[in-house]
Motif scaffolding. Structure first.
Motif, PDB file in Angstrom:
ATOM      1  N   THR A  38       0.826  -1.214   0.000  1.00  0.00           N
ATOM      2  CA  THR A  38       0.000   0.000   0.000  1.00  0.00           C
ATOM      3  C   THR A  38       0.852   1.252   0.000  1.00  0.00           C
ATOM      4  N   ARG A  39       2.003   1.190   0.680  1.00  0.00           N
ATOM      5  CA  ARG A  39       2.881   2.361   0.739  1.00  0.00           C
ATOM      6  C   ARG A  39       3.502   2.696  -0.616  1.00  0.00           C
ATOM      7  N   GLN A  40       3.446   1.776  -1.541  1.00  0.00           N
ATOM      8  CA  GLN A  40       4.024   2.032  -2.869  1.00  0.00           C
ATOM      9  C   GLN A  40       3.005   2.656  -3.839  1.00  0.00           C
ATOM     10  N   ILE A  41       1.759   2.829  -3.385  1.00  0.00           N
ATOM     11  CA  ILE A  41       0.709   3.336  -4.273  1.00  0.00           C
ATOM     12  C   ILE A  41       1.063   4.690  -4.900  1.00  0.00           C
ATOM     13  N   PRO A  42       1.627   5.670  -4.154  1.00  0.00           N
ATOM     14  CA  PRO A  42       1.977   6.941  -4.816  1.00  0.00           C
ATOM     15  C   PRO A  42       2.918   6.763  -6.003  1.00  0.00           C
ATOM     16  N   SER A  43       3.939   5.917  -5.832  1.00  0.00           N
ATOM     17  CA  SER A  43       4.867   5.665  -6.949  1.00  0.00           C
ATOM     18  C   SER A  43       4.149   4.968  -8.097  1.00  0.00           C
ATOM     19  N   ILE A  44       3.291   4.011  -7.754  1.00  0.00           N
ATOM     20  CA  ILE A  44       2.560   3.277  -8.789  1.00  0.00           C
ATOM     21  C   ILE A  44       1.606   4.210  -9.533  1.00  0.00           C
ATOM     22  N   ALA A  45       0.914   5.077  -8.791  1.00  0.00           N
ATOM     23  CA  ALA A  45      -0.026   6.006  -9.420  1.00  0.00           C
ATOM     24  C   ALA A  45       0.696   6.941 -10.386  1.00  0.00           C
ATOM     25  N   ALA A  46       1.874   7.434  -9.959  1.00  0.00           N
ATOM     26  CA  ALA A  46       2.651   8.292 -10.861  1.00  0.00           C
ATOM     27  C   ALA A  46       3.059   7.526 -12.109  1.00  0.00           C
TER      28      ALA A  46
END
Length: 722
Positions: A252-260
């Motif tokens: 879940t903590r990787q979501i910002p990177s994934i969204a970008a």
């Protein structure tokens, strides 16, 4: 040629996939590199097969998404850092689960964009920002390539570490290989150049091993070759196991990177699709290609791989090799599948310089396109934006680079749009008149006093910056002591595409200025949304004596003209009759009585039609009292006022000479009296009273000439003011 193209591209994509696998699974994940290579080759197999079968561009070559590689490498390292005490297997499960979430999410986004025909929305991101993202991807690819080199401390990476003998031996040949792969195809136009460089580099590597007497096992220990890969060890379906064993709090903590990355992948897909259109010389259905890419990406994600789409670089090479059918793409998928199923041992013999050199090559290509060629293509401010995004991405991180890029996009938009003027045309009422045909006396007064009306035809999107410029423009005209005092400001919104809520503040200030100086502000052609915003901002109120709303610019100008005429000396004069008007216009005033005897009197109530659009021409009408308007019927109950006539004017001059249909309708604005000269009556006048007929002809010619001259002068003034 399709066989040669497919085989060459298949070999290149396998090697590239192996390179990408080592980039993602580097550092602490290096021991899992064979599985990573297998995942990327699996991804290339699935993406290529589905694109080849479904794309409307038959010779398409699709492969994995290049921009995703360095970002996924960063994400993998972040996951390892966030799970310091976890078992290696649990970390690997978490990395794989994160990749699956990213890939399936990308596929769903691609499908949604294609399904709802939103393929063009990404193009609203400024081009320099896109270039910055891609150049930043190139920087991350270069850094990722160095992270795959053995002997480098990935946590304390320094420039000096690159000059250790064992490290130099790995990256210098890789850099030479990358430069050769970049430069030679630009100079030598032959389909064997790229495969020749690859085969030649492998041959030179083994010649070097033979000359130095270095065994293959020692070369593997020194990091010059991949570690030996066990047969069947490339790919194993582990999706369910990874999803079950992953630490989902870390995922879940990787979501910002994934969204970008979802955003960048969408941009990269559409940019590559545009490039393939240019290469193919025809338009592609971008929404269909999005669906194809979405299908392939989801299928790859289910298997634990990453997504992909058609790449300009691969398709350019494939086209140069002679690919012209789906056979080329089919061979690419077939070779990737064969390598996946039984070629694991072969990858152990590919020199590391090639696996490191491929990401370096891609980084060089991104730098060449956006940092070198960009210098000549972009303005200095746009180029500075690209460089800024690259520097932030390389030093602070990918998310920070994305953040800077989005901020840069906003700043670029505001700065660029603020430079534009929303005033399409500024004019005044001395020559820009309403469609009301005035008497010569009224026209003279309006030409003298018309500067009291300041007319601004607006365009585009009005937001805070442009609205403030508009306010300053109006203030400058109001405060201009050298010009006639402004009493009316007309703002026409016909070409305005939107009104931002932030712009309302400027219009509220305009209302204050208008109230203080007792200037009337007229809003014309307001859309319902714009009117609602102005009303909510208290810029428009029902009982406001200085702010007015009119349906269109024509009606607004008519109101201003009427106010000017009512305060002029003309308002004190008695209104002239039709007889008096004709006497002043006829060459022989004595003929007016004889003409009046030939006219038929008609009374019109307000709203009554004199004639309708499509009726046959039957004669000439003189306005004796009241007012009538010529309106064009547009259908569905919509009408457009073309011209308004008052006492002394005529309608239907061409009806005396032509027997065609009426081009518009004429309706009375208020109770009116008209005098009708039928075509038959005029024919009798020509036969029995040539002198009267001559006066009528001259009157009509002078009337048409005066109207034409007025229109020409009005057009000239409007063109000069635009």
């Amino acid at each position: 040629m399709n066989l040669i193209s497919g085989a060459t591209m298949g070999l290149l994509i396998v090697i590239t996939a192996a390179s990408f696998g080592t980039v993602i699974f580097s550092g602490e994940l290096a021991s899992a590199a064979p599985s990573g290579i297998g995942l990327i080759i699996f991804s290339a197999t699935v993406v290529s097969a589905i694109a080849t079968c479904l794309s409307y561009y038959s010779p398409i070559v699709a492969t994995v998404s290049e921009p995703s590689i360095p970002v996924l490498s960063l994400v993998a390292r972040q996951i390892f850092e966030q799970m310091p005490n976890a078992a290696f297997e649990d970390k690997l499960f978490t990395v794989t689960a994160t990749i699956i979430v990213y890939t399936v999410g990308s596929g769903i986004i691609f499908l949604a964009l294609g399904q709802f025909k939103l393929g063009g929305f990404v193009r609203f991101i400024p081009y320099p920002v896109v270039g910055g993202f891609l150049a930043g991807t190139g920087a991350l690819l270069v850094l990722g390539a160095f992270h795959t080199i053995s002997g480098i401390d990935h946590h304390h990476f320094t420039i000096s570490a690159l000059f250790q003998p064992i490290v130099l031996l790995q990256w210098v040949p890789a850099l030479i290989f990358a430069i050769a792969m970049f430069a030679l195809p630009h100079r030598i136009d032959h389909f064997l150049v790229i495969p020749g460089i690859i085969i030649g580099s492998i041959a030179l590597f083994y010649v070097g091993l033979a000359i130095t007497g270095t065994p293959i096992a020692q070369a593997q220990e020194q990091g010059l070759l991949l570690a030996k890969i066990a047969p069947g060890g490339l790919y194993k379906f582990g999706t369910f196991q990874s999803l079950g064993g992953a630490d989902w709090s870390v995922v879940t903590r990787q979501i910002p990177s994934i969204a970008a990355l979802w955003l960048v992948d969408s941009m990269a897909l559409l940019l590559n699709a545009n490039g393939i259109e240019l290469l193919a010389g025809r338009d592609l259905d971008l929404n269909h290609e999005l669906k194809v890419a979405g299908t392939g990406t989801i299928a790859s994600g289910i298997g634990g791989g990453i997504g992909g789409f058609g790449s300009v670089a691969e398709n350019t090479l494939s086209r140069n090799l002679g690919a012209s059918s789906r056979l080329a793409g089919g061979l690419v998928a077939g070779i990737c599948l064969a390598m996946l199923l039984g070629g694991a041992a072969l990858l152990s013999y590919i020199p590391k310089l090639i696996l490191v050199g491929i990401p370096l090559l891609l980084g060089i290509e991104f730098f060449y396109e956006w940092l070198y060629r960009g210098w000549f293509k972009f303005s200095r401010s746009d180029y500075a934006t690209i460089v800024l995004i690259v520097l932030v991405t390389a030093t602070l991180g990918y998310l920070q680079g994305i953040g800077v890029g989005l901020i840069a996009a906003i700043v670029l938009f505001v700065v660029s749009y603020s430079r534009l003027t929303i005033t399409k045309r500024a004019s005044s009422g001395d020559y820009h008149n309403s469609n009301v045909m005035r008497t010569s006396e009224e026209t003279d007064i309006l030409q003298v006093e018309g500067e009291q009306t300041f007319i601004l035809e607006l365009q585009g999107l009005i937001f805070f910056g442009t609205a403030n410029k508009l306010l300053n423009q109006i203030r400058s005209r109001i405060d201009d002591s050298a010009a006639k005092e402004v009493k009316f400001v007309v703002l026409d919104f016909r070409l305005v595409s939107g009104l931002d809520a932030s712009a309302v503040l400027s219009f509220a200030k305009l209302k204050q200025v208008a109230t203080q100086k007792q200037i009337h502000v007229l809003f014309t052609n307001l859309s319902p949304d714009a009117m609602q915003l102005l009303q909510q901002g208290e810029c428009l109120e029902a009982d406001d004596p200085f702010c007015h709303v009119f349906a269109d610019l024509d009606r607004g100008l008519e109101w201003c003209e009427q106010q000017i005429l009512q305060t002029s000396s003309l308002s004190q004069l008695k209104e002239r009759s039709l007889h008096e008007h004709l006497e002043s216009d006829f060459a022989d005033p004595k003929q007016v009585d004889r003409l009046m005897n030939c006219l038929e009197v008609r009374q019109l109530a307000a709203g009554e039609h004199l004639f309708r659009q499509g009726d046959p021409f039957d004669g000439l009408y003189f306005i004796g009292s009241g007012q009538v308007s010529v309106v064009l019927e547009l259908g569905e109950g919509q009408t457009k006022r073309i011209r308004t006539y008052t006492v002394g004017n005529t309608i239907g001059e061409m009806g005396l000479y032509r027997k065609t249909q009426r081009m518009a309708s004429v309706v009375a604005d208020k109770p009116s009296t008209v005098y009708f000269l039928a075509t038959e009556a005029f024919t009798q006048i020509e036969a029995k009273d040539p002198l009267l007929a001559s006066n009528i002809h001259r009157f009509i010619v002078n009337l048409l000439a005066e109207r034409l001259n007025h229109r020409e002068q009005e057009l000239k003034n409007l063109l000069q003011s635009s």
